[in-house]
Design a protein around this motif. Sequence first.
Motif, short mmCIF file in Angstrom:
data_model
loop_
_atom_site.label_atom_id
_atom_site.label_comp_id
_atom_site.label_asym_id
_atom_site.label_seq_id
_atom_site.Cartn_x
_atom_site.Cartn_y
_atom_site.Cartn_z
N GLN A 70 38.16 36.91 29.64
CA GLN A 70 37.45 38.37 29.83
C GLN A 70 36.52 39.23 30.96
O GLN A 70 37.14 39.69 30.96
CB GLN A 70 36.76 38.26 28.16
N ARG A 71 35.86 38.43 30.80
CA ARG A 71 34.82 38.75 31.74
C ARG A 71 35.41 39.06 33.05
O ARG A 71 35.18 40.18 34.10
CB ARG A 71 34.25 37.42 32.18
N PRO A 90 30.45 38.14 38.53
CA PRO A 90 30.66 38.39 37.21
C PRO A 90 31.07 37.30 36.18
O PRO A 90 30.73 37.11 34.50
CB PRO A 90 31.16 40.00 36.82
N ALA A 91 32.33 36.85 37.29
CA ALA A 91 32.67 35.73 36.25
C ALA A 91 32.28 34.12 37.46
O ALA A 91 33.51 33.85 37.87
CB ALA A 91 34.46 36.03 36.73
N ARG A 99 38.56 39.90 33.57
CA ARG A 99 39.33 40.79 33.39
C ARG A 99 38.26 42.28 33.48
O ARG A 99 38.71 43.92 33.97
CB ARG A 99 40.17 41.33 32.57
N ARG A 100 37.02 42.16 33.41
CA ARG A 100 36.10 43.50 32.81
C ARG A 100 36.35 43.47 34.18
O ARG A 100 35.05 44.80 34.79
CB ARG A 100 35.10 43.31 31.57
N ALA A 101 35.57 43.10 35.35
CA ALA A 101 35.25 43.66 36.18
C ALA A 101 35.98 44.36 37.35
O ALA A 101 35.80 44.11 38.58
CB ALA A 101 34.58 41.70 36.95
N GLY A 102 37.28 44.14 37.14
CA GLY A 102 38.06 44.97 37.47
C GLY A 102 38.87 44.97 38.87
O GLY A 102 38.31 45.23 39.65
#
Lengths: 192, 185, 756
Positions: A158-159, A70-71, A161-164
């Motif tokens: 951002q990416r 994801p990042a 953090r969005r990936a949990g």
Amino acid sequence: MSEQMMSLRRTAQLLRDFFAAATREEMRAAHDALAAHMPEGFSPSRLDDSDAARLEYAFNRLFVGPEALPAPPYASIYLDDDPLHMGPSTLDMRALLHSLGLAAPHGGQPDDFLPYELEAWHALTLLLDDETTRPAARDALQWLCEEHLGRWLPVFLQRARRAGPPPELLAVLDALDAWRAASLQRSLYENA
Amino acid sequence: MSTRYAFLMDMDKCIGCRGCGMACKNFNQLAPDMVWRQVYPLDERIYPHRDRAFLSLACNHCDDPACLAACPAGSYTKRPDGIVVHHQETCIGCTNCIRSCPYGAPRFNKVEKHAEKCSLCHERLDAGLTPACVQACPTGALTLIDLDTFDNANAVQYPAGYPAMPRLNPSTRFILPRMPRVLRG
Amino acid sequence: MKTHEHLAGRRGFLKGLLAAGAAGVLGSGPGSLLRPHPAEAAPFDPSAYEVFRNACPRNCYDTCSIKTYVRDGVVQFVEGAPESTFTNGGLCVKGYTYPRRIYSPDRIKYPMLQEGRGSGNWRRISWDEAMSRIADKILEIKKRDGNLLGLGLTKYSGNFGITNYGVEGMMSSLGYTTRFVGTPCWPAGIDAQNYDLGDMWCNDPEDLVKARYIIVWGANPAWCSMHSMKYLYAARERGARILVIDPIFTQTAAKADEFWQVRPGTDGALALGMARHLLDAGLVDRDFVQNAAVGYEDFAAYLKTNVTVEWAAKTSGIPADAIRAATEEFAAAKPATVWIGYGMQRHTNGGSMVRAIDAFVAMSGNIGVEGGGARYGHLQTWGFNYHAMIQKQPAGSVGVRGASGPKGEFDFAGGEAATYSDRTLNINKTAQEILDARDPELRMLWIACKNPFAQDFDRNKLEKAFAKLEMVVSVEQFFTETVRHSDIVLPVTTLFEEWTINASYWHYWLSLNEQAIKPMHEAKSNIEIAALLSRAMNAREPGSCTFPQEVDGKEWMIKECNKGIYDLFGISSWEELRKGPAKARLASSASWHDRTFKTPSGKYEFSSALCARNGFTALPEYVEGRRPDAPFRLMTPHIQFGLHSQFVNLDWMEAYYPEPFVYIHPASARKKGIADGDMVRVFNRIGEVRVRARLSGNVAEDCVVMYEAWFRKLNYNVQNVVDDCAADMGAMKTGAPGVAIHDQFVDIAPADGGRA
């Protein structure tokens, strides 16, 4: 050199060690050192075994693999029109590293790997101390802030953090964000 | 001797492989979702077997290009050899060209916020090479022609499914597909 | 062509002005003395690149010769090698995506260990740690069982570069192990051609231009051998007629003069009907059948007794008058040829169908003729040393008593005279064989150049089988379903990061594959991995692995070459291949041109005693196909956008092939209440697939088609509904029978209320 700069340098080194960590023990050590250096947001400040395992799995899921990431912690993924390795941004970073007399440890590791970029920033700030290297270092740092690291880190964060991420990892991401906000601004180098 | 470069798209030879479009992405290093050349299956009302005959289309390098007329930034030029060149470096991303082209040739690059389109690989032509798509076509379905000397009675300018725009006078020419005799078990 | 100015040479404010579109803002106002000056791109300059020679090593007829353009140590783009008249300067839609594969952020970068298979809890480990864990497990198995038969290898065609046979070599260097043998690809046809002709040996495909009549039978070159299409077209321009026989109206069919939609599995009846008509119409080549063949009279008697054109028409669905007309045209055209595809032999009666077609071509006198032939494939140009593959077992190794049979069509090691051999399991029944293996059980599986969860049959059974394994090691580039089911994954190089050499099983070109760039991340080649394992094994137990502990990829590529190869290709050294691929010097473009066959009789065998001995009929008799147990036949052939599970996962491919479909005839869809684009369930007794329907008259009413592929973002796998039913032939030359991939039956129904 200001105390603030000394502290930011130390943070950059600790963040570098964290994102370069390959094993659970390296990751735990880097995490704990970061927590000791900038305690805010780190709870617990020392990881137990199960925290460390959770951190390692999450770290690999977000940044290492083998699943699609994801990042990915590489500049070119965010800065180039093409989200690929070894793109123009990688070669920019390679040129910068070479101009510093440095190189990625082996040919297959992209030059724009986050830990290398943190180390490059660290090296450039050292050059600010010397009158002869100061102007070039200032230009390079301004490029790093405005066109390179300063541009991709927010998207990366951002990416990520969005990936949990679990709390242990989130604390490190917050630390990276705080470092970014403090370090990657032009004004910091204009008077240097 | 003047030259007017154009694509000849032989639908009878085209196998819809998309090699042309991918070779274009490969040479021009296009962004993941960007295509300068698209391959469209013909509607069944035009060719009765679904997904078995195609139009491979990029920029048609029109005689009187609508994109050029619509561009407020002077980012389009037409070379003496007929190639319509888009200059990304001066494009302001207004999308006038995208809205004015009836063939959908210019496309918007969302990351770089500019239009872009097929260049007919003029950098390759200038080096004595063929366009990447033409070199890639495994069946000879896509070739480069010079309209000033091109003479093929079977070629058409406006095949069914392709908008007829006489005012723009697109340069691409087509050969229509044939059909086999079909015996079904 | 995008050019990139590096930071070092960048003049910031110029770039800044350009980026801001200053020229567009200024324009050329009234009174301006300056004129607009759009920057003209400089002509493309190939000398700005380092150019390397590569070859596409996938399991593909075309095996393209590649030119790779590298700058700053980075692959910029690839193109086809113009020196090969076959590749002719152009790759295919798959080949042009290669830069995406090398530099994809999705690539597997490091050796990784999964704590709890399927848990997603991955640890990064060093190569040393990976090899330590693997070596420990191997030694533990050896200690527990007293042999290494609990260690299995499954490998097939993910990378056909010759040095990659070092994976098999690695296994031999450890001892006698378990090998999954055979091939899901083409084995029934290989055996069929061996019974008839003594070997699988096709004409040079470039001589298709000489043919006057071409039948493409169960092959779809427009998608699977695009570079062959130009020869079909050239033949047609010279007056040849092209007939395509296929259950699907393929892209190749659309380009033919005539298309016959044969009922699947009845091609043998059709070929026998055509053979019967040759007989009836007095069109048999008497010289060939009397002087170059054996068993013809028996076959003619069989035809007269058991076959009529009307029966063939009724069975296959092709009208009798069309069969007669085409047979007469085929016989009248000199030369005439049949391209026998691999699809047609993926049936329970597949080998028998290939034999029937061979017999038809032989009777017409087109065997051994330039522009003629019953073309299937060849391995004539594969005479390498197999240096990487042929490794000696450690002293004292114990295995299965006696010699083993072939371990696949590419097993060039020859029969083993040793007391012991490997245990062989059928690659086409991977799941069942793992479940059934005893004494010892299969404990550990090494997977290389293969993606079992995308390729092996009956996926649900495979899940159960994998659950039985104590350790699974996969060597991969991307996170496939197989990696998800692994304990350890090892990152392997792409073709651009290793040295090897490549031949084709269709055309006659040889290509060098140079290392064009340094391996990305921590990827290693298969032989480097083998060397690392050997180091770990020998550190623990000296002598436990004979594989060299240091390898040099380039040296090993050179070691695969020999005088035979150099003579065949007319080169003095492999280095000549740096100038471009070389083509074999052929005495004739025709196989069997001197009519010396490799059968026991030395002649073409209409009647094969060997075939009878192996449990089939001596004559190419008609054999009925598998009986349906569901309303629709399912076919799962290849699409042009992927090769098995490779390529479709790349972002560029998604631009042209974003989503799979099940193709269903509009009349059948109507009966099932399915509209175009609806989500449907395709299901049978072993599983189901959810996918969107695309209505198409290209498939027969009682047939549905799904193309095999692996999409990174979709849960789509045709092997959910393809079982492991065997084809008839294949065991003789490849070690296991083929698999009846196209004898599968399913039902179909709207899913989730249809329009999802």
